[in-house]
Each structure stands twice: as C-alpha cells, then as structure tokens.
Design an enzyme around this catalytic site. Structure first.
Site, mmCIF file in Angstrom:
data_model
loop_
_atom_site.group_PDB
_atom_site.id
_atom_site.type_symbol
_atom_site.label_atom_id
_atom_site.label_comp_id
_atom_site.label_asym_id
_atom_site.label_seq_id
_atom_site.Cartn_x
_atom_site.Cartn_y
_atom_site.Cartn_z
ATOM 1 N N ASN A 1 9.363 -9.022 42.239
ATOM 2 C CA ASN A 1 9.036 -7.593 42.351
ATOM 3 C C ASN A 1 8.733 -7.245 43.799
ATOM 4 O O ASN A 1 8.846 -8.104 44.687
ATOM 5 C CB ASN A 1 7.859 -7.239 41.426
ATOM 6 C CG ASN A 1 6.633 -8.079 41.735
ATOM 7 O OD1 ASN A 1 6.057 -7.992 42.815
ATOM 8 N ND2 ASN A 1 6.237 -8.921 40.782
ATOM 9 N N LEU B 1 -4.316 -12.601 33.420
ATOM 10 C CA LEU B 1 -5.504 -11.750 33.353
ATOM 11 C C LEU B 1 -6.139 -11.782 31.959
ATOM 12 O O LEU B 1 -7.365 -11.842 31.823
ATOM 13 C CB LEU B 1 -5.131 -10.312 33.741
ATOM 14 C CG LEU B 1 -6.291 -9.356 33.973
ATOM 15 C CD1 LEU B 1 -7.262 -9.895 35.017
ATOM 16 C CD2 LEU B 1 -5.782 -7.985 34.399
ATOM 17 N N PRO C 1 3.054 -16.541 30.778
ATOM 18 C CA PRO C 1 1.607 -16.613 30.534
ATOM 19 C C PRO C 1 0.898 -15.376 31.076
ATOM 20 O O PRO C 1 1.217 -14.901 32.170
ATOM 21 C CB PRO C 1 1.169 -17.871 31.293
ATOM 22 C CG PRO C 1 2.403 -18.684 31.444
ATOM 23 C CD PRO C 1 3.537 -17.719 31.542
ATOM 24 N N LYS D 1 24.101 -23.372 40.102
ATOM 25 C CA LYS D 1 24.342 -21.947 40.262
ATOM 26 C C LYS D 1 25.252 -21.424 39.155
ATOM 27 O O LYS D 1 26.303 -22.006 38.874
ATOM 28 C CB LYS D 1 24.983 -21.679 41.627
ATOM 29 C CG LYS D 1 25.305 -20.216 41.873
ATOM 30 C CD LYS D 1 25.995 -20.038 43.220
ATOM 31 C CE LYS D 1 26.415 -18.583 43.401
ATOM 32 N NZ LYS D 1 27.142 -18.396 44.681
ATOM 33 N N PHE E 1 -5.867 -5.072 38.294
ATOM 34 C CA PHE E 1 -5.177 -3.953 38.926
ATOM 35 C C PHE E 1 -4.156 -3.386 37.946
ATOM 36 O O PHE E 1 -3.532 -4.132 37.191
ATOM 37 C CB PHE E 1 -4.466 -4.398 40.206
ATOM 38 C CG PHE E 1 -5.327 -4.369 41.433
ATOM 39 C CD1 PHE E 1 -5.084 -3.463 42.449
ATOM 40 C CD2 PHE E 1 -6.398 -5.241 41.568
ATOM 41 C CE1 PHE E 1 -5.881 -3.422 43.589
ATOM 42 C CE2 PHE E 1 -7.204 -5.213 42.687
ATOM 43 C CZ PHE E 1 -6.946 -4.294 43.706
#
Length: 417
Positions: free
Chosen positions: A221, A319, A316, A300, A334
């Site tokens: 991300n 938090l 998993p 690949k 967050f």
C-alpha cells in the site's frame, strides 16, 4: 508550517558540495540570512566549479571557507571553530560522494573535517541522479548517518538535470528553510518538555507491509511510515524506551530507538507479540495488509492470454490480537478512511478493544499517506473525541502522547483543545 522566528540568532554552517543543485544553495543562503540566522558557508572544491564563493559571501555577509589549510585567524583553527560554535550543520546539496565520506568518517576537505569535528546536529539534503540515490551503497550510507543521529530532508521527484526522471532533485530552498525552522522549533520544544514518559516502554508500528506473490511481485500500500516514525521520535524525546517495528520505507532509522525491520504481516505480528508483554503503550500506526496470497509461487508467474485470478487468504489481525491479549497496555490504533470516518473509526475502536483510535480521511489534502502533515481526530473509548487542526506529523505525535497521558491519568481529553 513553523514560524521562522526559531531561526533568529542561530549559527548555521551550510556545506555546499559539488552538484548542479549548488545554485539553489545561493537562494537558501539568502533566505536563511533574511530569517535572522548567521550563515557560514563551506564549499567543496567541486562546488566552486558550479558557483563562485563570492556569491555566497555577498549573500551571507560572512567569509566563505573552501580550503582546510587556509587559516585567516591565527587565534583559532577554522574548522574546529566552526564545528564548536555551530547550532546546526546543514549539508545542501549533499552529493552521493559527500554522503559516503561522512558515513565512513573521511575528513579530506574543509566540509568533511568540520562535520567530523562537530557535536552539533547535522541535517542533510541529498541531491543526485535517481540511480545514484537508489544505489544500495548510497542507501546504506544514509542509514549509517541516520544511526549517527543525522537527519535528512528528502529529495523531490521529477525531471533531473541529467535527463532522468525520478527521485533525487534537491528540495526547494523554501522547503529546506521550513525544515530547518521546524528542527529548531522541535529542539526548543524538546528542551522545554518534561521527560514524562521516562520508565515507559512504547511499542510503535509503522509503514506498509509486503505480501509476496512470487519472487518479483508483492501486494502493498501507499503508507510512507512518516507518522509512525514521528511518534517514535516524539516518545524517545520524552524519555521513553521505544521499540519501532517498521515495514519497508525510504526513511532513515531514528536514532535512539530499538529498530525492528520487517516485511510481511506475519513478521510484524511475530515482532509485536514478542515485545507486547513488556510494553506499556502500544501505538499501531502501520498500514498492514488485510489479505495475503494463498499461494506464494516459487518462480515468477508467466503472463498468459486470459485474466489472472489471485486467491487471497485473511492475514493475521495484529491490532485485534493486541486488544485480546493486552493486560496493562494502553493500546492505540489508526483508522485511515475514505468515507464515513467517524462511524468506521468508532466501530474499529470497539471491535478491537482499543483505548484510543486516531482517525483521518486520507483523501483530505494534507492528511494523506506520504504527506508531511496530518489532520486527525482522536477518539477515546469513553466516547470523548477531539479534532486536531492541520499540523506536522511530529506535532500530531506530541498531541497523541499528551492524550495518552491524560487518559492514563483518567483526565479529560478536552484538556487538549
């Protein structure tokens, strides 16, 4: 942005090394001087090939130093005098060559001898070709300098003088001045801050994670790690023992913290659970993958004629597991959202058994991933919430730590506003 008042009366040694970006150092000298700083310029012999010393002398109203053997004042040794009296050494532009020399303690000219002799903080603004910047040697040298406590002003991205497009362009003079002002403002704040986290262990997660698809591809991300690193540095400055568990970022490791580098969700999960029992405060700012490929291919994957279907498994939930296992820990999560900010953040706060959540809309200008600023809302388990105005991520970090201490003492979050 921090007020330039913090520059008034500061003694800054500006090191200019030999790159085309040296011309920007002239404007930088002018702006720092206009803001009230006394600027002493040191130029390498290659920098002199790009800009004449007389330019910097006229802009700084100070002698310019180019030769370690030139000693105009017999009462002092010039490079030692500059090193001893500097409030800050700023190297801008910093070429790959001068970064390498500083990292390895070489002292073969006026600039590197001064840097090696100083106990002042050092701020480095790299400028070079994108391939030189990305080279493992340069990255390793910057990590080494970061371990020494040096700080960096990230270069910009775009068309470089060499014709390449990428990261390596010297930050604009206005950006560098702002970074210097922020540094001095932060130092002033640190000097006035009680060590209110002394004796506490603060565990912080930061950055993205990477989930491998095959040896050359992965899922990740846009998280930069800047918010988590700012929290780690703020907690360190307030006396805490800090453990920073970080996914892959381009940021230098903060000095004075225990740094744990990880890549995947599983690696971050294992690192956090290992240190959770000894932690007093846990702040999970990392943006981890919710899903990971069910199969990681050994070789690949080759392109086919049809569409590719990638099967994912749930990763998993770090938090949630912290919330289930916590005993004495104050746990902060967050919530980076794009819609229904308050509702989604409150839901996460409850579902994951948190003490506080920091919510922000990443689509808001000045609050997105990679930004140097943030706009957040602090939400406590008691139902209290406080919206913070746009501010630097370091300022957000200090506000967050203030809130944690307030709630730990069962005082009202409203005292922050």
């Amino acid at each position: 942005m921090h007020s330039l008042d913090s520059l008034e009366g500061k003694r800054i040694v500006l090191g200019v090394s030999g790159g085309i970006a040296a011309y920007k150092a002239a404007a930088l000298t002018s702006k720092l001087t206009q803001a009230g700083a006394t600027v002493h310029v040191i130029m390498t012999k290659h920098a002199v090939e790009f800009v004449q010393p007389l330019t910097f002398q006229a802009l700084s109203h100070q002698p310019v130093h180019t030769d370690v053997f030139a000693e105009p004042d017999p009462h002092v040794i010039s490079h030692i005098d500059l090193a001893d009296r500097a409030d800050l050494i700023l190297v801008a532009p910093a070429t790959a060559n001068v970064i390498a020399k500083m990292a390895h303690g070489l002292a073969d000219d006026m600039l590197t001898t001064t840097v090696l002799a100083t106990k002042a903080p050092v701020l480095v603004a790299p400028a070079m070709n994108v391939n030189m910047y990305d080279h493992p040697a340069t990255q390793a040298n910057m990590r080494q300098l970061a371990e020494y406590g040096y700080r960096f002003i990230e270069p910009g991205e775009g068309l470089l003088a060499c014709g390449w497009v990428g990261k390596g362009r010297l930050a604009e003079p206005e950006e560098i001045v702002a970074a210097v002002a922020a540094f001095f403002a932060e130092q002033r704040q640190v000097d006035c801050t009680d060590k209110d986290l002394s004796g506490k262990t603060v565990l912080v997660t930061a950055g993205p994670t990477r989930e491998k698809i095959d040896p050359v591809r992965y899922i990740t991300n846009h998280a930069s790690g800047k918010m988590g690193y700012a929290i780690a540095e703020a907690a360190r400055d307030r006396g805490a023992h800090v453990i920073l568990v970080s996914g892959p970022t381009s940021l230098p490791q903060p000095a004075g913290v225990r740094f744990v580098a990880v890549e995947s969700v599983q690696e971050m999960f294992d690192a956090v659970m290992r240190d959770l029992p000894e932690s007093d405060i846990v702040i999970k700012s990392a943006a981890v993958s919710d899903y990971r490929p069910k199969t990681v291919h050994e070789h690949k994957m080759k392109k086919g004629d049809g569409p590719l279907v990638l099967e994912l498994d749930k990763a998993p939930d770090i938090l949630k597991t912290i919330g289930e296992r916590k005993t004495k820990q104050f746990v902060v999560g967050f919530a980076a959202e794009t819609q229904n900010l308050t509702e989604n953040a409150k839901s996460k706060l409850e579902r994951k058994n948190l003490d506080m959540i920091v919510a922000n809309n990443v689509l808001t200008e000045g609050a997105g991933m990679g930004s140097d600023t943030n706009i957040v809302t602090l939400m406590a388990r008691s139902g209290e919430q406080v919206e913070l105005a746009k501010m630097s991520k370091r300022a957000v970090a200090d506000k967050l730590l203030d809130a944690i201490l307030l709630l730990s003492e069962q005082r009202s979050l409203r005292e922050l506003s």
